[in-house]
Design a protein around this motif. Structure first.
Motif, PDB file in Angstrom:
ATOM      1  N   PHE A 197       6.316   7.134   6.383  1.00 35.26           N
ATOM      2  CA  PHE A 197       6.542   5.895   7.114  1.00 35.26           C
ATOM      3  C   PHE A 197       5.536   4.804   6.748  1.00 35.26           C
ATOM      4  CE2 PHE A 197       8.359   9.228   9.694  1.00 35.26           C
ATOM      5  CZ  PHE A 197       9.616   8.702   9.977  1.00 35.26           C
ATOM      6  N   LYS A 198       4.524   5.167   5.986  1.00 36.20           N
ATOM      7  CA  LYS A 198       3.411   4.253   5.701  1.00 36.20           C
ATOM      8  C   LYS A 198       3.867   2.946   5.048  1.00 36.20           C
ATOM      9  CE  LYS A 198      -1.022   5.548   4.941  1.00 36.20           C
ATOM     10  NZ  LYS A 198      -2.100   6.252   4.285  1.00 36.20           N
ATOM     11  N   LEU A 199       4.739   3.017   4.040  1.00 35.96           N
ATOM     12  CA  LEU A 199       5.191   1.806   3.357  1.00 35.96           C
ATOM     13  C   LEU A 199       5.960   0.903   4.315  1.00 35.96           C
ATOM     14  CD1 LEU A 199       5.558   0.007   0.903  1.00 35.96           C
ATOM     15  CD2 LEU A 199       7.545   1.398   0.273  1.00 35.96           C
ATOM     16  N   ALA A 200       6.866   1.460   5.074  1.00 32.93           N
ATOM     17  CA  ALA A 200       7.648   0.662   6.012  1.00 32.93           C
ATOM     18  C   ALA A 200       6.743   0.011   7.058  1.00 32.93           C
ATOM     19  CB  ALA A 200       8.718   1.506   6.681  1.00 32.93           C
ATOM     20  N   MET A 201       5.755   0.753   7.542  1.00 33.13           N
ATOM     21  CA  MET A 201       4.841   0.198   8.533  1.00 33.13           C
ATOM     22  C   MET A 201       3.981  -0.912   7.926  1.00 33.13           C
ATOM     23  SD  MET A 201       4.084   3.841  10.471  1.00 33.13           S
ATOM     24  CE  MET A 201       2.453   3.473  10.920  1.00 33.13           C
ATOM     25  N   ASN A 211       4.023  -4.770   9.146  1.00 28.45           N
ATOM     26  CA  ASN A 211       2.797  -5.471   9.541  1.00 28.45           C
ATOM     27  C   ASN A 211       2.608  -6.770   8.777  1.00 28.45           C
ATOM     28  OD1 ASN A 211       2.122  -3.553  11.450  1.00 28.45           O
ATOM     29  ND2 ASN A 211       0.868  -2.361  10.038  1.00 28.45           N
ATOM     30  N   GLN A 212       3.204  -6.848   7.589  1.00 28.03           N
ATOM     31  CA  GLN A 212       3.129  -8.071   6.789  1.00 28.03           C
ATOM     32  C   GLN A 212       4.284  -9.021   7.107  1.00 28.03           C
ATOM     33  OE1 GLN A 212       3.176  -6.490   2.791  1.00 28.03           O
ATOM     34  NE2 GLN A 212       1.018  -5.919   2.856  1.00 28.03           N
ATOM     35  N   ILE A 230      12.157  -2.352  13.712  1.00 25.51           N
ATOM     36  CA  ILE A 230      12.366  -3.259  12.575  1.00 25.51           C
ATOM     37  C   ILE A 230      13.581  -4.142  12.839  1.00 25.51           C
ATOM     38  CG2 ILE A 230      13.075  -3.337  10.147  1.00 25.51           C
ATOM     39  CD1 ILE A 230      11.235  -0.808   9.783  1.00 25.51           C
ATOM     40  N   TYR A 231      14.669  -3.544  13.296  1.00 21.50           N
ATOM     41  CA  TYR A 231      15.853  -4.343  13.635  1.00 21.50           C
ATOM     42  C   TYR A 231      15.542  -5.340  14.756  1.00 21.50           C
ATOM     43  CZ  TYR A 231      19.165  -1.806  10.686  1.00 21.50           C
ATOM     44  OH  TYR A 231      19.853  -1.292   9.611  1.00 21.50           O
ATOM     45  N   PHE A 232      14.676  -4.938  15.694  1.00 20.70           N
ATOM     46  CA  PHE A 232      14.248  -5.846  16.755  1.00 20.70           C
ATOM     47  C   PHE A 232      13.613  -7.099  16.154  1.00 20.70           C
ATOM     48  CE2 PHE A 232      10.740  -7.398  19.356  1.00 20.70           C
ATOM     49  CZ  PHE A 232      11.377  -7.669  20.564  1.00 20.70           C
TER      50      PHE A 232
END
Length: 91
Positions: free
Chosen positions: A8-12, A16-17, A47-49
């Protein structure tokens, strides 16, 4: 199912960016591995939020609840969505 936070690190990081479309693509790329866990459904719902895609946000946030029923996180975002769309009885 326990998740590997590295997945999940890349998506998070992208979230955050403020790069929510890229974060969504990253999350969907690991869907097969995590199609039944809180982290996957909650993060994708969040993310959809941020993309203001209320229908998908609600869908994935509700999917997260059975995996961690006592977590306030999905309920908080769901409340914000229902306020945003004017459905105060659900909020």
């Amino acid at each position: 199912m326990l998740t590997n936070q590295k997945d999940f690190k890349l998506a998070m990081k992208l979230s955050n960016q403020g790069r929510f479309n890229e974060a969504k693509t990253s999350m969907l790329g690991i869907h097969e591995k995590y199609q039944a866990c809180f982290d996957f459904y909650y993060y994708l719902g969040a993310i959809y939020f941020h993309l203001h895609d209320w229908a998908n946000a609600v869908k994935f946030l509700y999917l997260s609840i059975p995996y961690r029923e006592l977590s306030p996180l999905p309920y908080h975002l769901l409340g914000q969505i229902f306020i945003e769309i004017g459905d105060f009885s659900k909020a």
